[in-house]
Design a protein around this motif. Structure first.
Motif, short mmCIF file in Angstrom:
data_model
loop_
_atom_site.label_atom_id
_atom_site.label_comp_id
_atom_site.label_asym_id
_atom_site.label_seq_id
_atom_site.Cartn_x
_atom_site.Cartn_y
_atom_site.Cartn_z
N SER A 285 0.79 -1.23 0.00
CA SER A 285 0.00 0.00 0.00
C SER A 285 0.82 1.28 0.00
CB SER A 285 -0.96 -0.01 1.20
OG SER A 285 -0.21 -0.12 2.41
N ILE A 286 1.97 1.29 0.69
CA ILE A 286 2.75 2.53 0.79
C ILE A 286 3.85 2.61 -0.27
CG2 ILE A 286 2.36 2.57 3.29
CD1 ILE A 286 5.45 1.97 3.51
N MET A 287 4.03 1.57 -1.06
CA MET A 287 5.21 1.51 -1.92
C MET A 287 5.17 2.51 -3.07
SD MET A 287 6.14 -2.55 -1.96
CE MET A 287 6.28 -3.45 -0.41
N TYR A 288 4.09 2.51 -3.86
CA TYR A 288 4.03 3.42 -5.01
C TYR A 288 4.20 4.89 -4.59
CZ TYR A 288 2.38 5.83 -9.18
OH TYR A 288 2.29 6.67 -10.26
N PRO A 289 3.43 5.38 -3.63
CA PRO A 289 3.57 6.80 -3.28
C PRO A 289 4.94 7.14 -2.69
CG PRO A 289 2.07 5.71 -1.75
CD PRO A 289 2.31 4.77 -2.87
N THR A 290 5.51 6.25 -1.90
CA THR A 290 6.80 6.54 -1.28
C THR A 290 7.92 6.56 -2.31
OG1 THR A 290 6.03 5.46 0.75
CG2 THR A 290 8.37 5.92 0.58
#
Length: 417
Positions: free
Chosen positions: A334-339
């Protein structure tokens, strides 16, 4: 925030839901069309490829549309392509043509690329600048909601109960085989036609609604690839390429995994795709909450490490716990793309638009890597062995996170995937 901005943000937020919805129908389309056309795992993976290759070809043209015609016209153009692609599912089903389905999906994805290129920066800058990340996180939550709902709704309307095996299909006469394939492909028409109508209505709404104008930061150079000289851009593009490939492998094949590996009834399998979407949504909320207290890059290390270990278990484990591991991986993703996106544009300045387009192009990983999963599965005869592909992808993301462990993100100007 005035009422005009509130209406604009509400309309823009709806786009996040609809492109999330159409993306998360793929886990339903893959097993359905695989059965209807008697496809191998490799052949069925082309469903994802036809979608994600559009991001590679349309990222730069979409950016040009924004600069030349403005964000509003860009959004309308994206919605029209989206809607037209949905309607093309009717002749694709009538002609019983798998390549026609892939063409329709490609056109839909061209519309999605244009929408994402326009909506992400628009939401970020529309209103109070300090609350830009908050607005984007709110919009992303609807993307996650779509990931939960789409497989459940799609499974109800698209999947059928009269599935026959390839052996049974081969024994049918040419006429009977054609009638069977026709009946299977016909179930796809209604959901996509309804979605196409909704999208065209939304395009009309955008046409008549006056959206607030925003300032566009143009690059200092006409050569978008000059942005590759900026520190961390190349590694962010590489990490995003492998992350999107992993995401598509994990989410798009979950129904196939549930039915073939865990032997879950085809009626119940779509629910697990919905559970994975819900885990992705909850992970995004939980990850955003943790970022108040922990460095985002440090969280990326932990989440990518856990995802890597869970994927190794998916390859080597047995039973329903492997399916739970897939859901756990969805939570970690869940946090990978935006980070990764935020790390990529860090310090880009006036080149941010160019860097963003390059990172969007890296989404083509979703077109390249799932066929590799399908090829390994077909060659070995063991479907879950193909999951060495997302395991390797998460290892690349982990290396990227470790390399950037000392970075502190100033502002998370990001989009939804």
């Amino acid at each position: 925030m005035n009422s005009k901005n509130k209406l604009s943000i509400a309309l823009l937020t709806s786009l996040f839901f609809f492109w999330g919805f159409i993306h998360n129908l793929d886990p339903i389309l893959i097993p359905h069309l695989r059965n209807a056309f008697n496809l191998s795992h490799l052949q069925s993976s082309f469903i994802d490829s036809s979608v994600y290759v559009a991001y590679f070809f349309m990222a730069i043209p979409a950016g040009i549309i924004m600069r030349k015609a403005g964000y509003k016209n860009g959004i309308i153009s994206g919605l029209l392509l989206f809607g037209i692609g949905c309607f093309l599912f009717v002749p694709a089903a009538n002609s019983i043509s798998y390549p026609f389905f892939l063409t329709a999906l490609f056109i839909v994805a061209c519309g999605l690329t244009t929408l994402e290129t326009a909506a992400n920066p628009y939401v970020a800058v529309l209103g109070d600048p300090e609350k830009g990340p908050q607005r984007l996180n709110f919009a992303q939550s609807f993307n996650g909601l779509a990931a939960f709902l789409a497989p459940i709704i799609g499974g109800k309307f698209i999947l059928t109960n009269h599935v026959i095996t390839p052996e049974e299909l081969s024994k049918l006469s040419d006429t009977a085989r054609r009638l069977y394939i026709q009946s299977e492909t016909s179930t796809v028409k209604m959901p996509y036609v309804i979605l196409g109508i909704i999208i065209l209505i939304l395009a009309a709404v955008f046409y008549f609604v006056k959206l607030p104008s925003i300032n566009q930061n143009n690059s200092n150079t006409n050569n978008i690839f000059q942005a590759l000289k900026i520190k961390n851009v190349k590694s962010a593009i590489t990490a995003q390429f492998f992350y999107i490939g992993a995401q598509v492998c994990i989410l798009s094949f979950i129904v196939v995994f549930a039915t073939e590996v865990v032997k879950i009834n085809s009626d119940n399998a779509p629910k697990y795709a919905g559970y994975a979407g819900l885990a992705f949504l909850l992970g995004r909320f939980f990850g955003t909450f943790l970022m108040r207290f922990f460095n985002a890059t440090k969280l990326l290390i932990y989440f990518s490490l856990i995802a890597f270990l869970l994927t190794i278990y998916i390859v080597t484990g047995q039973g329903i716990t492997t399916l739970f591991a897939i859901i756990g991986v969805a939570f970690c993703m869940s946090i990978m793309y935006p980070t990764i996106f935020a790390l990529g544009i860090q310090g880009a300045g006036n080149e941010t638009e160019s860097v963003s387009s390059l990172i969007v192009m890296s989404i083509v990983g979703g077109a390249v890597l799932p066929p590799l999963l399908g090829w390994i599965s077909d060659k070995t005869g063991i479907f879950q062995w193909g999951y060495v592909v997302p395991a390797f992808c998460f290892l690349i993301v982990l290396i990227f996170a470790i390399k950037n462990r000392n970075y502190t993100l100033r502002e998370n100007k990001i989009g939804g995937h």
